[in-house]
Design an enzyme around this catalytic site. Structure first.
Site, PDB file in Angstrom:
ATOM      1  N   SER A 133       0.845  -1.190   0.000  1.00 37.50           N
ATOM      2  CA  SER A 133       0.000   0.000   0.000  1.00 37.50           C
ATOM      3  C   SER A 133       0.878   1.237   0.000  1.00 37.50           C
ATOM      4  O   SER A 133       1.984   1.224   0.549  1.00 37.50           O
ATOM      5  CB  SER A 133      -0.903   0.007   1.236  1.00 37.50           C
ATOM      6  OG  SER A 133      -1.510   1.266   1.417  1.00 37.50           O
ATOM      7  N   SER A 134       0.363   2.320  -0.577  1.00 41.04           N
ATOM      8  CA  SER A 134       1.125   3.567  -0.608  1.00 41.04           C
ATOM      9  C   SER A 134       1.288   4.195   0.771  1.00 41.04           C
ATOM     10  O   SER A 134       2.091   5.116   0.945  1.00 41.04           O
ATOM     11  CB  SER A 134       0.453   4.568  -1.550  1.00 41.04           C
ATOM     12  OG  SER A 134      -0.868   4.862  -1.109  1.00 41.04           O
ATOM     13  N   CYS A 135       0.552   3.681   1.781  1.00 45.24           N
ATOM     14  CA  CYS A 135       0.689   4.244   3.132  1.00 45.24           C
ATOM     15  C   CYS A 135       2.015   3.869   3.773  1.00 45.24           C
ATOM     16  O   CYS A 135       2.317   4.324   4.887  1.00 45.24           O
ATOM     17  CB  CYS A 135      -0.468   3.809   4.014  1.00 45.24           C
ATOM     18  SG  CYS A 135      -0.433   2.062   4.475  1.00 45.24           S
ATOM     19  N   TYR A 190      -1.016  -0.492  10.284  1.00 41.88           N
ATOM     20  CA  TYR A 190      -1.197  -1.152   8.991  1.00 41.88           C
ATOM     21  C   TYR A 190       0.031  -0.934   8.116  1.00 41.88           C
ATOM     22  O   TYR A 190       0.530  -1.866   7.472  1.00 41.88           O
ATOM     23  CB  TYR A 190      -2.442  -0.596   8.306  1.00 41.88           C
ATOM     24  CG  TYR A 190      -2.709  -1.156   6.927  1.00 41.88           C
ATOM     25  CD1 TYR A 190      -3.238  -2.428   6.764  1.00 41.88           C
ATOM     26  CD2 TYR A 190      -2.446  -0.404   5.784  1.00 41.88           C
ATOM     27  CE1 TYR A 190      -3.495  -2.946   5.503  1.00 41.88           C
ATOM     28  CE2 TYR A 190      -2.695  -0.911   4.524  1.00 41.88           C
ATOM     29  CZ  TYR A 190      -3.220  -2.186   4.380  1.00 41.88           C
ATOM     30  OH  TYR A 190      -3.468  -2.685   3.135  1.00 41.88           O
ATOM     31  N   LYS A 213       2.755  -3.672   6.413  1.00 39.00           N
ATOM     32  CA  LYS A 213       3.083  -3.747   4.989  1.00 39.00           C
ATOM     33  C   LYS A 213       4.580  -3.573   4.746  1.00 39.00           C
ATOM     34  O   LYS A 213       5.164  -4.228   3.869  1.00 39.00           O
ATOM     35  CB  LYS A 213       2.284  -2.698   4.215  1.00 39.00           C
ATOM     36  CG  LYS A 213       0.794  -3.023   4.120  1.00 39.00           C
ATOM     37  CD  LYS A 213       0.563  -4.332   3.409  1.00 39.00           C
ATOM     38  CE  LYS A 213      -0.900  -4.663   3.226  1.00 39.00           C
ATOM     39  NZ  LYS A 213      -1.098  -5.961   2.547  1.00 39.00           N
ATOM     40  N   HIS A 270     -12.808   2.711   2.703  1.00 40.16           N
ATOM     41  CA  HIS A 270     -11.992   3.814   2.198  1.00 40.16           C
ATOM     42  C   HIS A 270     -12.888   4.912   1.637  1.00 40.16           C
ATOM     43  O   HIS A 270     -14.089   4.723   1.438  1.00 40.16           O
ATOM     44  CB  HIS A 270     -11.028   3.298   1.125  1.00 40.16           C
ATOM     45  CG  HIS A 270      -9.957   2.408   1.673  1.00 40.16           C
ATOM     46  ND1 HIS A 270      -9.976   1.039   1.539  1.00 40.16           N
ATOM     47  CD2 HIS A 270      -8.836   2.686   2.383  1.00 40.16           C
ATOM     48  CE1 HIS A 270      -8.916   0.516   2.118  1.00 40.16           C
ATOM     49  NE2 HIS A 270      -8.210   1.487   2.647  1.00 40.16           N
TER      50      HIS A 270
END
Length: 341
Positions: free
Chosen positions: A124-126, A153, A157, A196
């Site tokens: 994920s881009s987070c 989270y 990742k 989301h």
């Protein structure tokens, strides 16, 4: 990947997993096994002959090991994860970090023990720092503090990426990863709080239109910028990466310390206000939009630098307005069985 080789899609019931199944079937793969936990993903007529869905608790290490021993897949797509929006991440931080760490550890280690040829981990881009330069490049990983609202989270990742990288370094595996931007599309979670932002807005405007509400309240100031990628584009990118020639894969993703992952996005972002207006137009809602500045915006801007994947030969094809309209059409057709909680 050879179309006759067995492909394992972990998390085939989710939005990402079911998109991967659709893409694999469309490209002629004939031997797909997908793990399901809560529900069965929708399959088109005729797909059942090439897709076998099996119940599997990915939190159970022994069950995962037995699955690998029995099935012996050649390639693995690790799409299973516990996901959610800002509200869900703030409410269940322990669940998010624990479940994601356990799931990905079980799948990745099991793939190594089984001798899987290639594995692709969905991130994920987070993972990028809250104040990372924009647009965010793969090299920005671990260069600063994370966004607090989804830190557990994101840490899970990041651990998944580093697990793939570490197995590659120690065991010579070919485990790579992709970092998609915000995803949306068929099979999404449409809960107004736990999902989301895009599917939450879609359902909220849909219900407001049904109830003839005069206004809809949107969390935050509306100024935050976000990038959105249709899940079918994401699936195509995953297959593209998994089908890279051995020499290209080795040079680009398996040559430590070069990152073993690549960003996947459109390279374009919009404000939450613009997004809300686009969703309202797609749904046909004509009431007022109210922005609640007391609610968190999250990171003010999150845009991926997708030049690395573009240089390899892949770019997104589905525009945001087109994607939102097709997603709403899917929601209307599947509202009875869509995930609403």
């Amino acid at each position: 990947m050879n179309p006759k080789e067995k492909i394992f899609v972990a998390g085939a019931a989710g939005m990402v997993g079911s998109a991967l199944v659709r893409a694999l079937v469309a490209q002629g793969f004939e031997n797909i096994v997908g793990s399901i936990h809560r529900s069965r993903p929708p399959l088109d007529a005729g797909d059942e002959e090439r897709v076998r869905l099996v119940p599997l608790d990915l939190l159970d290490q022994q069950a995962v090991r037995e699955f690998y021993t029995r099935e012996r897949p050649a390639h693995v797509f690790l799409a299973a994860a516990r996901v959610g929006g800002i509200h869900a991440n703030n409410t269940y931080p322990a669940s998010f970090i624990h479940e994601n760490l356990v799931i990905q550890s079980n799948i990745i280690h099991g793939a190594y023990e089984c001798g899987v040829s290639r594995l692709l981990f969905l991130g994920s881009s987070c993972i990028y720092p809250k104040l990372a330069p924009q647009p965010m490049r793969e090299e920005h990983l671990l260069t600063g503090p994370l966004e607090p609202t989804n830190e557990p989270y994101a840490l899970a990742k990041i651990a998944g990426i580093k697990t793939c990288e570490s197995y590659n370094r120690q065991y010579g595996t070919r485990f790579v990863a992709v970092m998609p931007t915000n995803l949306y599309g068929p099979g999404d979670n449409f809960h107004p709080q736990n999902s989301h932002v895009l599917p939450a807005l879609l359902r909220r405007f849909h219900e407001a239109r049904q109830n003839r509400a005069q206004q809809v309240t949107v969390w935050g100031t509306g100024k935050a910028m976000r990038e959105f990628l249709h899940v079918d584009d994401m699936a195509e990118a995953c297959l593209f990466v998994m089908n890279l020639p051995d020499d290209v894969l080795q040079r680009e993703l398996l040559s430590y310390p070069r990152p073993c992952f690549v960003n996947v996005g459109t390279g374009q972002d919009v404000s939450i206000r613009e997004l809300a207006e686009t969703v309202a137009n797609a749904v046909g809602y004509t009431g007022a939009l109210i922005f609640d500045a007391s609610k968190p915006d999250g990171t003010l801007r999150k845009l991926l630098d997708v030049s690395r994947l573009a240089a390899l030969g892949w770019t997104a094809q589905i525009g945001l307005e087109e994607g939102i309209r097709s997603t709403y059409a899917w929601f209307l057709k599947n509202e009875a069985q869509a995930r609403l909680s």
